[in-house]
Enzyme design. Sequence first.
Site, short mmCIF file in Angstrom:
data_model
loop_
_atom_site.label_atom_id
_atom_site.label_comp_id
_atom_site.label_asym_id
_atom_site.label_seq_id
_atom_site.Cartn_x
_atom_site.Cartn_y
_atom_site.Cartn_z
N ARG A 1 0.82 -1.21 0.00
CA ARG A 1 0.00 0.00 0.00
C ARG A 1 0.85 1.27 0.00
O ARG A 1 0.53 2.25 0.66
CB ARG A 1 -0.96 0.00 1.21
CG ARG A 1 -1.90 -1.19 1.26
CD ARG A 1 -2.83 -1.25 0.06
NE ARG A 1 -3.56 -2.50 0.07
CZ ARG A 1 -3.15 -3.62 -0.55
NH1 ARG A 1 -2.03 -3.61 -1.25
NH2 ARG A 1 -3.85 -4.71 -0.50
N SER B 1 -11.15 0.69 3.89
CA SER B 1 -10.34 0.38 5.07
C SER B 1 -9.66 1.66 5.55
O SER B 1 -8.83 2.22 4.83
CB SER B 1 -9.31 -0.68 4.74
OG SER B 1 -9.93 -1.89 4.36
N GLU C 1 -4.85 4.59 6.21
CA GLU C 1 -4.64 4.25 4.81
C GLU C 1 -4.95 5.42 3.87
O GLU C 1 -4.26 5.60 2.87
CB GLU C 1 -5.47 3.02 4.43
CG GLU C 1 -5.16 2.49 3.06
CD GLU C 1 -5.63 1.06 2.87
OE1 GLU C 1 -6.40 0.83 1.92
OE2 GLU C 1 -5.24 0.19 3.66
#
Length: 376
Positions: free
Chosen positions: A166, A248, A368
């Site tokens: 990520r 998320s 995130e």
Amino acid sequence: MHEITPIPLSALTTIATGGAPERMLDATTAEGLVSALRETWSRGDEWFVLGGGSNLFVGDEQFEGTVIRVLTRGIDELPSPHEGRIRLRAQAGHGWDELVAYAVEHGYAGLEAMSGIPGTVGAAPVQNIGAYGQEIQETLVEVELIDAATGEISTVPASELGLGFRTSVLKHHYGSEPERRAVILSITVDLLVARERIVRGEQLRRALTLGDDAPVPLSWVRERILATRASKGMLWDQVDPDTHGVGSFFQNAIVTETVARALPPECPRWPVSPDLDTVTVIPLASYGGLIPAPAREAADVKVSAAWLIEQAGIRKGFKLPRSRASVSTKHALALTNRGGATAAEVAELARFIQSRVHSEFGLVLQPEPVLVGVEL
């Protein structure tokens, strides 16, 4: 490009927070996007680009700068140098899931497990998006980008983007600047020409409840993934508050094997695959006929942030008193705006969850989404 009356960012982000910026530009062509960026940089404005608004958490105060909406679209099919494969080049403003749908419909494999991920194509490599063990770095060939420091356009191979879990050199991590500040104009992926595939990855096989190695249609994989995401509130739905977030909110934690062993054995975890293709070079002058055994490096482990949150006492649907922000009733990893929540309310909930997980397990969960004008 053309300048428009600024629209409140609460109307352009899926978590529905943020006021109207000082200035807003729309770019519907690649040329217009380049012009908008160069003009903004020449003014010395604070700025950011806005795609689908699904991975952006903006503060309540007005953004004192320029927001450039990336509205470019288009997919081109290109030949691949590899037999049995094809390349797709997509413009940055094209919807990511629309690209996946196009690939599946035409029988091009490699993106189907990432069905339903919101946002635009241009944001995908920045975040190195992934789902169920499949990541964009597996198929990404190159990106065309414009560098903020020089205004120059270049084609950069995926190997130079620093793609990791990520992350990439282009990502604005919380509390730090990106290693390279640039805007993606288009991406190119290399896909297998096949309407069905054998599913290998453990996470994807578990999500699809597969019991054997028989090939399955790409369309079937996509349908199952979309259904799974919908059941977790991870597909945008105007009437479902559980989808009014950024997906998320926290990343799954990447820890060492030692840290992972200290966690309860029931905590879900997955190994982060080591590089199995490392080349050992032995100078001929020192070669004695034996190749030394490779030194074993400790592998990192990915652990479930959702499990950590729930075991820290934060249940699905949890919210702080008098707050309009809550944990999704379907997924403990999603923070949602239940209607009229301010960024301050969402941030307060996020900080509370971080403190509970840290107190219980000693781990600090990292956000995130990209945060603008918000502190955790």
